[in-house]
Design an enzyme around this catalytic site. Structure first.
Site, PDB file in Angstrom:
ATOM      1  N   CYS A 161      25.274  43.166  32.314  1.00  0.00           N
ATOM      2  CA  CYS A 161      24.148  43.805  32.995  1.00  0.00           C
ATOM      3  C   CYS A 161      23.507  42.845  33.990  1.00  0.00           C
ATOM      4  O   CYS A 161      23.597  41.626  33.851  1.00  0.00           O
ATOM      5  CB  CYS A 161      23.105  44.229  31.978  1.00  0.00           C
ATOM      6  SG  CYS A 161      23.658  45.497  30.813  1.00  0.00           S
ATOM      7  N   CYS A 190      18.673  48.283  29.558  1.00  0.00           N
ATOM      8  CA  CYS A 190      19.269  48.794  28.322  1.00  0.00           C
ATOM      9  C   CYS A 190      18.613  48.088  27.128  1.00  0.00           C
ATOM     10  O   CYS A 190      17.875  47.108  27.292  1.00  0.00           O
ATOM     11  CB  CYS A 190      20.781  48.565  28.320  1.00  0.00           C
ATOM     12  SG  CYS A 190      21.280  46.842  28.093  1.00  0.00           S
ATOM     13  N   ASN A 237      25.006  43.737  38.075  1.00  0.00           N
ATOM     14  CA  ASN A 237      25.938  44.166  37.042  1.00  0.00           C
ATOM     15  C   ASN A 237      27.371  43.865  37.467  1.00  0.00           C
ATOM     16  O   ASN A 237      27.720  43.918  38.638  1.00  0.00           O
ATOM     17  CB  ASN A 237      25.741  45.642  36.670  1.00  0.00           C
ATOM     18  CG  ASN A 237      25.886  46.614  37.813  1.00  0.00           C
ATOM     19  OD1 ASN A 237      25.409  46.379  38.917  1.00  0.00           O
ATOM     20  ND2 ASN A 237      26.537  47.733  37.551  1.00  0.00           N
ATOM     21  N   CYS A 267      19.330  44.308  26.891  1.00  0.00           N
ATOM     22  CA  CYS A 267      18.622  43.515  27.894  1.00  0.00           C
ATOM     23  C   CYS A 267      17.126  43.457  27.594  1.00  0.00           C
ATOM     24  O   CYS A 267      16.465  42.462  27.891  1.00  0.00           O
ATOM     25  CB  CYS A 267      18.883  44.043  29.295  1.00  0.00           C
ATOM     26  SG  CYS A 267      20.544  43.586  29.872  1.00  0.00           S
ATOM     27  N   GLU A 306      20.305  42.208  34.419  1.00  0.00           N
ATOM     28  CA  GLU A 306      19.265  41.408  33.782  1.00  0.00           C
ATOM     29  C   GLU A 306      19.864  40.227  33.026  1.00  0.00           C
ATOM     30  O   GLU A 306      19.361  39.102  33.095  1.00  0.00           O
ATOM     31  CB  GLU A 306      18.437  42.263  32.809  1.00  0.00           C
ATOM     32  CG  GLU A 306      17.753  43.444  33.450  1.00  0.00           C
ATOM     33  CD  GLU A 306      18.604  44.715  33.486  1.00  0.00           C
ATOM     34  OE1 GLU A 306      18.013  45.796  33.597  1.00  0.00           O
ATOM     35  OE2 GLU A 306      19.851  44.636  33.402  1.00  0.00           O
TER      36      GLU A 306
END
Length: 128
Positions: A50, A83, A39, A86, A52
């Protein structure tokens, strides 16, 4: 290559001066290549990235498009799921049944799938 170890290593590079919540992600593609992301916060909060999303961006930048496995790690009491945004990004490049391992820095793990994380995902077939 251990995806949790890769995610844990890149987590250390996270830029999280505002939340102090570092996250690392690693994805393995169908070709066997591993891409990592962490992140990256920004003082203008909505502009952060993020972990991911960073790993997916690295994969796409390298010319690959198919996720085969995912690992996400954070320093939290319980494994932290991606989240919503993502989850949709993972669904864009990974089949519903690909494994997603969620882990904590203390060693807890939970294995799920993209489909379990995002049932009823919006997909390209909705645009036909």
């Amino acid at each position: 290559m251990d995806l949790i170890a890769e995610a844990a290593a890149v987590r250390e590079n996270a830029h999280a001066p505002y939340s102090n919540f570092k996250v690392g992600a690693a994805i393995r593609t169908s070709a066997g290549t591993v891409y990592v992301g962490c992140n990256v916060e920004n003082v203008a909060y909505p502009e952060g990235t993020c972990a991911e999303a960073g790993a997916i961006a690295a994969m796409v930048a390298a010319g690959e498009r198919e996720i085969a496995e995912v690992a996400v790690i954070a320093g939290s009491p319980d494994p932290v799921p991606p989240c919503g945004g993502c989850r949709q990004k993972l669904a864009e490049f990974g089949a519903r049944d690909i494994p997603v391992t969620l882990a904590t820095t203390a060693g807890q793990k939970r294995v799920t799938t993209v489909g379990e994380l995002l049932p009823g995902a919006f997909s390209a077939h909705h645009m036909d």
